[in-house]
Motif scaffolding. Sequence first.
Motif, PDB file in Angstrom:
ATOM      1  N   LEU A   1       0.783  -1.234   0.000  1.00 13.50           N
ATOM      2  CA  LEU A   1       0.000   0.000   0.000  1.00 13.50           C
ATOM      3  C   LEU A   1       0.817   1.289   0.000  1.00 13.50           C
ATOM      4  O   LEU A   1       0.483   2.213  -0.759  1.00 13.50           O
ATOM      5  CB  LEU A   1      -1.015  -0.015   1.143  1.00 13.50           C
ATOM      6  N   PRO A   2       1.890   1.423   0.779  1.00  8.06           N
ATOM      7  CA  PRO A   2       2.642   2.684   0.717  1.00  8.06           C
ATOM      8  C   PRO A   2       3.197   2.995  -0.676  1.00  8.06           C
ATOM      9  O   PRO A   2       3.072   4.126  -1.159  1.00  8.06           O
ATOM     10  CB  PRO A   2       3.769   2.488   1.738  1.00  8.06           C
ATOM     11  N   LEU A   3       3.769   2.012  -1.335  1.00  8.98           N
ATOM     12  CA  LEU A   3       4.304   2.233  -2.678  1.00  8.98           C
ATOM     13  C   LEU A   3       3.180   2.497  -3.674  1.00  8.98           C
ATOM     14  O   LEU A   3       3.288   3.382  -4.535  1.00  8.98           O
ATOM     15  CB  LEU A   3       5.131   1.037  -3.140  1.00  8.98           C
ATOM     16  N   LEU A   4       2.095   1.750  -3.568  1.00 13.47           N
ATOM     17  CA  LEU A   4       0.969   1.977  -4.477  1.00 13.47           C
ATOM     18  C   LEU A   4       0.398   3.382  -4.300  1.00 13.47           C
ATOM     19  O   LEU A   4       0.019   4.025  -5.280  1.00 13.47           O
ATOM     20  CB  LEU A   4      -0.112   0.917  -4.268  1.00 13.47           C
TER      21      LEU A   4
ATOM     22  N   GLU B   1       2.116   6.028  -3.447  1.00  9.68           N
ATOM     23  CA  GLU B   1       3.063   6.928  -4.140  1.00  9.68           C
ATOM     24  C   GLU B   1       2.777   6.954  -5.635  1.00  9.68           C
ATOM     25  O   GLU B   1       2.773   8.016  -6.251  1.00  9.68           O
ATOM     26  CB  GLU B   1       4.505   6.468  -3.912  1.00  9.68           C
ATOM     27  N   GLN B   2       2.542   5.785  -6.215  1.00  8.63           N
ATOM     28  CA  GLN B   2       2.229   5.715  -7.642  1.00  8.63           C
ATOM     29  C   GLN B   2       0.904   6.416  -7.930  1.00  8.63           C
ATOM     30  O   GLN B   2       0.775   7.154  -8.907  1.00  8.63           O
ATOM     31  CB  GLN B   2       2.160   4.251  -8.099  1.00  8.63           C
ATOM     32  N   TRP B   3      -0.056   6.183  -7.081  1.00 10.15           N
ATOM     33  CA  TRP B   3      -1.402   6.735  -7.210  1.00 10.15           C
ATOM     34  C   TRP B   3      -1.389   8.257  -7.102  1.00 10.15           C
ATOM     35  O   TRP B   3      -2.191   8.939  -7.759  1.00 10.15           O
ATOM     36  CB  TRP B   3      -2.237   6.111  -6.101  1.00 10.15           C
ATOM     37  N   ALA B   4      -0.494   8.810  -6.286  1.00  8.22           N
ATOM     38  CA  ALA B   4      -0.472  10.245  -6.018  1.00  8.22           C
ATOM     39  C   ALA B   4       0.455  11.023  -6.956  1.00  8.22           C
ATOM     40  O   ALA B   4       0.606  12.234  -6.798  1.00  8.22           O
ATOM     41  CB  ALA B   4      -0.069  10.487  -4.556  1.00  8.22           C
TER      42      ALA B   4
ATOM     43  N   PHE C   1      -7.290   6.725   0.260  1.00  9.25           N
ATOM     44  CA  PHE C   1      -6.696   5.635  -0.497  1.00  9.25           C
ATOM     45  C   PHE C   1      -6.806   4.322   0.283  1.00  9.25           C
ATOM     46  O   PHE C   1      -7.224   3.295  -0.264  1.00  9.25           O
ATOM     47  CB  PHE C   1      -5.234   5.970  -0.798  1.00  9.25           C
ATOM     48  N   GLU C   2      -6.442   4.360   1.541  1.00  5.41           N
ATOM     49  CA  GLU C   2      -6.500   3.144   2.356  1.00  5.41           C
ATOM     50  C   GLU C   2      -7.932   2.675   2.579  1.00  5.41           C
ATOM     51  O   GLU C   2      -8.198   1.470   2.540  1.00  5.41           O
ATOM     52  CB  GLU C   2      -5.754   3.355   3.663  1.00  5.41           C
ATOM     53  N   ARG C   3      -8.877   3.600   2.766  1.00  5.90           N
ATOM     54  CA  ARG C   3     -10.290   3.222   2.896  1.00  5.90           C
ATOM     55  C   ARG C   3     -10.783   2.562   1.604  1.00  5.90           C
ATOM     56  O   ARG C   3     -11.501   1.569   1.640  1.00  5.90           O
ATOM     57  CB  ARG C   3     -11.162   4.440   3.215  1.00  5.90           C
ATOM     58  N   ARG C   4     -10.365   3.121   0.484  1.00  7.04           N
ATOM     59  CA  ARG C   4     -10.774   2.563  -0.816  1.00  7.04           C
ATOM     60  C   ARG C   4     -10.277   1.121  -0.947  1.00  7.04           C
ATOM     61  O   ARG C   4     -11.027   0.228  -1.334  1.00  7.04           O
ATOM     62  CB  ARG C   4     -10.215   3.429  -1.949  1.00  7.04           C
ATOM     63  N   TRP C   5      -9.014   0.887  -0.618  1.00  6.80           N
ATOM     64  CA  TRP C   5      -8.479  -0.461  -0.748  1.00  6.80           C
ATOM     65  C   TRP C   5      -9.096  -1.425   0.257  1.00  6.80           C
ATOM     66  O   TRP C   5      -9.291  -2.601  -0.055  1.00  6.80           O
ATOM     67  CB  TRP C   5      -6.953  -0.462  -0.659  1.00  6.80           C
ATOM     68  N   THR C   6      -9.443  -0.959   1.428  1.00  5.16           N
ATOM     69  CA  THR C   6     -10.135  -1.811   2.399  1.00  5.16           C
ATOM     70  C   THR C   6     -11.477  -2.243   1.833  1.00  5.16           C
ATOM     71  O   THR C   6     -11.847  -3.419   1.887  1.00  5.16           O
ATOM     72  CB  THR C   6     -10.319  -1.061   3.729  1.00  5.16           C
ATOM     73  N   ARG C   7     -12.195  -1.299   1.239  1.00  2.62           N
ATOM     74  CA  ARG C   7     -13.496  -1.594   0.640  1.00  2.62           C
ATOM     75  C   ARG C   7     -13.346  -2.544  -0.552  1.00  2.62           C
ATOM     76  O   ARG C   7     -14.079  -3.529  -0.673  1.00  2.62           O
ATOM     77  CB  ARG C   7     -14.169  -0.292   0.200  1.00  2.62           C
TER      78      ARG C   7
END
Length: 162
Positions: free
Chosen positions: A13-16, A18-21, A42-48
């Motif tokens: 998630l941290p690297l993703l 960075e790519q996402w932002a 971002f983290e809420r989105r990936w949790t969902r």
Amino acid sequence: MELTLRELRDEDLPLLFEQWADPVAVHMAAFTSPDHMERDAFERRWTRLRADETVLNRVVVADADVAGTIGSWGEPGEREVTYWLGRSFWGKGIATDALAAYLSVERSRPLRARVASDNVASRRVLEKCGFRVIATERGFAEARSAEIEELVLRLDDPAPAE
């Protein structure tokens, strides 16, 4: 280059993010959510996404490096595919190879995709994998704060990448 698709891991998630932002990537993607650049969102989105059984996501790994993600969602007959690669992985055929590999995992057809009409590279990736433009729409692109043209593409039958 060795390319694999695998399940998402928490440590990705941290690297993703960075790519996402990356502002250049965000501009190319165009159609993002208003909170796209916020880490918590971002983290809420990936949790969902990870909890949704109708969503099929994979991490794209190129030569042992996390290059990005690819996934699909939606009801049968209306499923859409999306992908996001870190900018350092652009222009190397990774997106095309990842999509071709993903299409052997995601067997739903038809499968749709959307791309900003000026995102020529992403359109080319989709077309190499058999997607064809079926419509043009106009919509508000959050990342550009403007209404732009978007292409809707569809894959009806599996087709090998060129």
